[in-house]
Structure formats: structure tokens, C-alpha cells
Design an enzyme around this catalytic site. Structure first.
Site, PDB file in Angstrom:
ATOM      1  N   ARG A   1       0.880  -1.183   0.000  1.00 29.65           N
ATOM      2  CA  ARG A   1       0.000   0.000   0.000  1.00 29.65           C
ATOM      3  C   ARG A   1       0.907   1.220   0.000  1.00 29.65           C
ATOM      4  O   ARG A   1       1.704   1.406   0.913  1.00 29.65           O
ATOM      5  CB  ARG A   1      -0.909   0.001   1.234  1.00 29.65           C
ATOM      6  CG  ARG A   1      -1.610   1.335   1.444  1.00 29.65           C
ATOM      7  CD  ARG A   1      -2.701   1.271   2.462  1.00 29.65           C
ATOM      8  NE  ARG A   1      -3.854   0.576   1.916  1.00 29.65           N
ATOM      9  CZ  ARG A   1      -5.076   0.608   2.450  1.00 29.65           C
ATOM     10  NH1 ARG A   1      -5.305   1.300   3.548  1.00 29.65           N
ATOM     11  NH2 ARG A   1      -6.071  -0.050   1.885  1.00 29.65           N
TER      12      ARG A   1
ATOM     13  N   HIS B   1      -7.355   0.701  -6.433  1.00 33.20           N
ATOM     14  CA  HIS B   1      -7.583  -0.160  -5.257  1.00 33.20           C
ATOM     15  C   HIS B   1      -8.246  -1.460  -5.744  1.00 33.20           C
ATOM     16  O   HIS B   1      -9.392  -1.735  -5.418  1.00 33.20           O
ATOM     17  CB  HIS B   1      -8.462   0.579  -4.241  1.00 33.20           C
ATOM     18  CG  HIS B   1      -8.423   0.003  -2.866  1.00 33.20           C
ATOM     19  ND1 HIS B   1      -7.634  -1.074  -2.510  1.00 33.20           N
ATOM     20  CD2 HIS B   1      -9.102   0.357  -1.735  1.00 33.20           C
ATOM     21  CE1 HIS B   1      -7.831  -1.352  -1.232  1.00 33.20           C
ATOM     22  NE2 HIS B   1      -8.703  -0.503  -0.743  1.00 33.20           N
TER      23      HIS B   1
ATOM     24  N   ARG C   1     -13.333  -8.882   1.674  1.00 31.09           N
ATOM     25  CA  ARG C   1     -11.910  -8.650   1.402  1.00 31.09           C
ATOM     26  C   ARG C   1     -11.126  -9.924   1.741  1.00 31.09           C
ATOM     27  O   ARG C   1     -10.224 -10.323   1.027  1.00 31.09           O
ATOM     28  CB  ARG C   1     -11.385  -7.477   2.247  1.00 31.09           C
ATOM     29  CG  ARG C   1     -11.957  -6.114   1.899  1.00 31.09           C
ATOM     30  CD  ARG C   1     -11.476  -5.613   0.562  1.00 31.09           C
ATOM     31  NE  ARG C   1     -10.031  -5.517   0.475  1.00 31.09           N
ATOM     32  CZ  ARG C   1      -9.283  -4.498   0.923  1.00 31.09           C
ATOM     33  NH1 ARG C   1      -9.866  -3.448   1.453  1.00 31.09           N
ATOM     34  NH2 ARG C   1      -7.964  -4.502   0.775  1.00 31.09           N
TER      35      ARG C   1
ATOM     36  N   ASP D   1     -17.184   7.094  -1.566  1.00 35.84           N
ATOM     37  CA  ASP D   1     -15.936   6.954  -0.795  1.00 35.84           C
ATOM     38  C   ASP D   1     -15.677   8.296  -0.114  1.00 35.84           C
ATOM     39  O   ASP D   1     -16.349   9.299  -0.415  1.00 35.84           O
ATOM     40  CB  ASP D   1     -14.806   6.583  -1.786  1.00 35.84           C
ATOM     41  CG  ASP D   1     -13.495   6.225  -1.109  1.00 35.84           C
ATOM     42  OD1 ASP D   1     -13.463   6.067   0.122  1.00 35.84           O
ATOM     43  OD2 ASP D   1     -12.486   6.100  -1.836  1.00 35.84           O
TER      44      ASP D   1
ATOM     45  N   CYS E   1     -16.263   1.440   0.560  1.00 34.36           N
ATOM     46  CA  CYS E   1     -15.096   0.610   0.891  1.00 34.36           C
ATOM     47  C   CYS E   1     -14.690   0.730   2.350  1.00 34.36           C
ATOM     48  O   CYS E   1     -14.007  -0.151   2.870  1.00 34.36           O
ATOM     49  CB  CYS E   1     -13.925   0.950  -0.028  1.00 34.36           C
ATOM     50  SG  CYS E   1     -13.307   2.641   0.154  1.00 34.36           S
TER      51      CYS E   1
ATOM     52  N   GLN F   1     -10.113  -4.065  -3.403  1.00 35.89           N
ATOM     53  CA  GLN F   1     -11.407  -3.632  -2.884  1.00 35.89           C
ATOM     54  C   GLN F   1     -12.514  -3.906  -3.904  1.00 35.89           C
ATOM     55  O   GLN F   1     -13.586  -4.411  -3.557  1.00 35.89           O
ATOM     56  CB  GLN F   1     -11.359  -2.135  -2.556  1.00 35.89           C
ATOM     57  CG  GLN F   1     -12.654  -1.619  -1.965  1.00 35.89           C
ATOM     58  CD  GLN F   1     -12.932  -2.178  -0.584  1.00 35.89           C
ATOM     59  OE1 GLN F   1     -12.104  -2.070   0.294  1.00 35.89           O
ATOM     60  NE2 GLN F   1     -14.098  -2.776  -0.387  1.00 35.89           N
TER      61      GLN F   1
HETATM   62  N1  NVA Z   1      -9.956   6.476  -1.445  1.00 38.16           N
HETATM   63  C1  NVA Z   1      -9.580   6.098  -0.105  1.00 38.16           C
HETATM   64  C2  NVA Z   1      -9.829   4.646   0.112  1.00 38.16           C
HETATM   65  C3  NVA Z   1      -9.481   4.142   1.488  1.00 38.16           C
HETATM   66  C4  NVA Z   1      -9.658   2.660   1.617  1.00 38.16           C
HETATM   67  C5  NVA Z   1      -8.119   6.451   0.147  1.00 38.16           C
HETATM   68  O1  NVA Z   1      -7.316   6.256  -0.769  1.00 38.16           O
HETATM   69  O2  NVA Z   1      -7.804   6.930   1.235  1.00 38.16           O
HETATM   70  N1   CP Z   2     -11.166  -0.332   2.440  1.00 35.19           N
HETATM   71  C1   CP Z   2      -9.896  -0.384   2.875  1.00 35.19           C
HETATM   72  O1   CP Z   2      -8.936  -0.606   2.114  1.00 35.19           O
HETATM   73  O2   CP Z   2      -9.772  -0.210   4.212  1.00 35.19           O
HETATM   74  P1   CP Z   2      -8.425   0.031   5.021  1.00 35.19           P
HETATM   75  O3   CP Z   2      -7.894   1.385   4.630  1.00 35.19           O
HETATM   76  O4   CP Z   2      -8.838  -0.030   6.460  1.00 35.19           O
HETATM   77  O5   CP Z   2      -7.431  -1.047   4.670  1.00 35.19           O
END
Ligand code: NVA
Ligand code: CP
Length: 310
Positions: A109, A136, A293, A225, A265, A139
Site C-alpha cells: 500500500r 484499489h 476482502r 468513498d 469501501c 477492494q
Molecule cells: N480512497 C480512499 C480509500 C481508502 C480505503 C483512500 O485512498 O484513502
Molecule cells: N477499504 C480499505 O482498504 O480499508 P483500510 O484502509 O482499512 O485497509
């Protein structure tokens, strides 16, 4: 992975797999989930190690990958920028060379997609995108598994995206192109999806709506989101103002099909991108989505390491 056993695949974007591979994965996730619910031991990844690299915060991604790997008989190594040499400017290429000589699979990540692409280019083992600024895919894999469980095939359906043209929106567009559905996208001005960044070539896989209510009209699934994704915190104040009308509320859900589902998500901000009555209401499947997930990624890890089973 045994040398030459299977062609090594990375999962860096949704479009890294084909429709028929998704059909396999959704069925495989169903089988793995059923076994798990019946407390049947299934440990095909014994002695395999997953390295998880987090340069941004996480709850679901960490727990689902870590629990999933243990449940499949393997183990995990958890690294963050702060507690590894990644935070002290060791080149990503060197980190990839080293970590991939010691582990069987890597989940990352991070910020720019270019970083995970550079890691993958120097990795001996499959690399999975656990979220980047651009995408992502894990997800959306779980989200579509959830849709299928509740409503059957997503092919030909309409998904309404209300909010930021972000990593989730881009990935929904890629999924629409591959799996044959349409995304109705409504974002505030200045936060539109960019088809080049999304990486879609078929303009027919999405339609843009100025009014979020119009995007929701007749939709089979409404999803949103956070207004401010990780890495964009400095823009938070401006985003709070720009996104004020992009809150999925009961009125928007009423414009969708009567049996429309709501997804998010998570993490969610009730009263910002979604009203509490929607996320906590009867059309919401957000907890199934989060749970999936685990099951979807177990199928993905099995596929990347062992290929097709049976
Ligand atoms: N769009 C959000 C998703 C978090 C799971 C982010 O990138 O922070
Ligand atoms: N939806 C998702 O990826 O959640 P986290 O940021 O908690 O991993």
C-alpha cells in the site's frame, strides 16, 4: 512459486486479470468462504510467506491479508515506512530485490502507482496492490464478489459512483470495461475521473453526470468513498466545500432501482459522503463488503501462488 510452474502474475491494477480469470476467482472465493464458514481447515499456502508493506494507514487491508495468509497456512511479515529502510530512502528497486528473495508474495500500500510498478519490475515474486493513489483493485474484487452474492452477475448493470474521481472510481471504471457493466460517475468540478489515469480505452463503460441524483437514477448499485483520500489531507478544507452536495442520502437511494445496493469501501464519514440512514440502512451491504476482502484475497493469493486449482 516453482520455477516455470506458472507464468508469474502481478496484481497491480484491476485490468491485470481477464474476465474469465475473474469468473474463476469469484467462484473460488465462494468455495474458500464456504469452507471457512464451516470451520474446514484449508492450508494450501503452508510455508509460504507474504510480505506486507504499508506506507499508508490500514485496518481492513492489513487484517484481511494477515488473517487470510495465516488461515491458509502461511505467515506474514509486516513492514511500514517508519520501521524499515524504505523510510530512509533505500531505493524501491533494491527493496524489491531483497524482499522478494525471502518471501513468496508481496502486498504493497503506497502513494504513486509508479512505485509499486517499479517494485514489481524488480521482484521475483508476485506483487499485489493494496491501494495506491490511482487504484484499489483488491477492494473492487471484494465489492463485485459482494454484488454477485446478493444479486448475481454484474454484467449489464449500472453502478452509480458519487464523489471523488479517486483510486476507487478509477478501479470501478477498469472493472466496468472488463466485466461489461456501466458506471454513472458524478463528481464535483475539478475532481473528475481522468480516463487516461483510470486506464480505460472504452468510453462506453462510463457516463458522466453533473447531478449526483441523475447518476443514481435507475442504478443497481450506488457507491461512494471519502471526500479526502489518504495523501490528500492538505486539500481537506477545500474538499469539504466542493463535495457538500455529493452526500449519498435517502433521496439519492430512492432515485436508484428499488432493490439497489449501497456500498462503501470504508472507513466512512457519516454525514459527509454518506448519510447515516443509508450506510446503516437496509440497502447497505458494507459489512459483507468488508468481510469479503478476506475471502476474495485468499482466492487471489492462492491463484497468484498456485495457479488454478482442480
Ligand atoms: N480512497 C480512499 C480509500 C481508502 C480505503 C483512500 O485512498 O484513502
Ligand atoms: N477499504 C480499505 O482498504 O480499508 P483500510 O484502509 O482499512 O485497509
Amino acid at each position: 512459486m516453482k520455477p516455470g510452474a506458472t507464468l508469474m502474475k502481478h496484481y497491480l491494477q484491476f485490468k491485470d486479470l481477464r474476465a474469465e480469470e475473474y469468473a474463476y476467482l469469484f467462484e473460488r472465493a465462494r468455495i474458500i468462504k464456504t469452507r471457512f464458514k464451516n470451520y474446514e481447515k484449508y492450508q494450501p499456502l503452508a510455508d509460504r510467506t507474504l510480505a506486507m508493506i504499508f506506507e499508508k494507514a490500514s485496518t481492513r487491508t492489513r487484517v484481511s491479508f494477515e488473517a487470510g495468509m495465516y488461515q491458509m497456512g502461511g505467515s506474514v511479515v509486516h513492514l511500514t515506512t517508519g520501521d524499515s529502510q524504505l523510510g530512509r530512502a533505500e531505493p524501491v528497486e533494491d527493496s524489491a530485490r531483497v524482499i522478494s528473495r525471502m518471501c513468496d508474495l508481496v502486498m504493497i500500500r503506497t502513494y504513486e502507482q509508479a512505485k509499486i510498478a517499479a517494485f514489481a519490475a524488480h521482484s521475483r515474486v508476485p506483487v499485489i496492490n493494496g491501494l495506491t493513489n490511482e487504484y484499489h483493485p483488491c477492494q473492487i474484487l471484494a465489492d463485485i464478489l459482494t454484488y454477485i452474492e446478493h444479486r448475481g452477475s454484474i454484467q449489464g448493470k449500472v453502478v452509480a459512483w458519487v464523489g471523488d474521481g479517486n483510486n476507487m472510481a478509477n478501479t470501478w471504471l477498469q472493472a466496468a470495461e472488463i466485466l461489461g457493466f456501466t458506471v454513472h460517475v458524478s463528481t464535483p468540478g475539478g475532481y473528475e475521473v481522468d480516463p487516461k489515469v483510470a486506464g480505460v480505452s472504452d468510453a462506453g463503460c462510463y457516463r458522466v453526470f453533473e447531478d449526483p441524483m441523475e447518476a443514481c437514477r435507475g442504478a443497481d448499485l450506488v457507491t461512494t468513498d471519502v471526500w479526502t483520500s489518504m495523501g490528500y489531507e492538505a486539500e481537506n478544507e477545500a474538499r469539504q466545500k466542493a463535495f457538500a452536495d455529493w452526500c449519498v442520502d435517502a433521496e439519492m437511494m430512492a432515485a436508484a432501482k428499488p432493490d439497489a445496493l449501497f456500498m462503501h469501501c470504508l472507513p466512512a464519514h457519516r454525514g459527509e459522503e454518506v448519510a447515516a440512514e443509508v450506510i446503516d440502512g437496509p440497502q447497505s451491504v458494507v459489512w459483507d463488503e468488508a468481510e469479503n476482502r478476506l475471502h476474495a484475497q485468499k482466492a487471489l493469493m492462492e491463484y497468484l501462488l498456485l495457479g488454478r486449482i482442480g
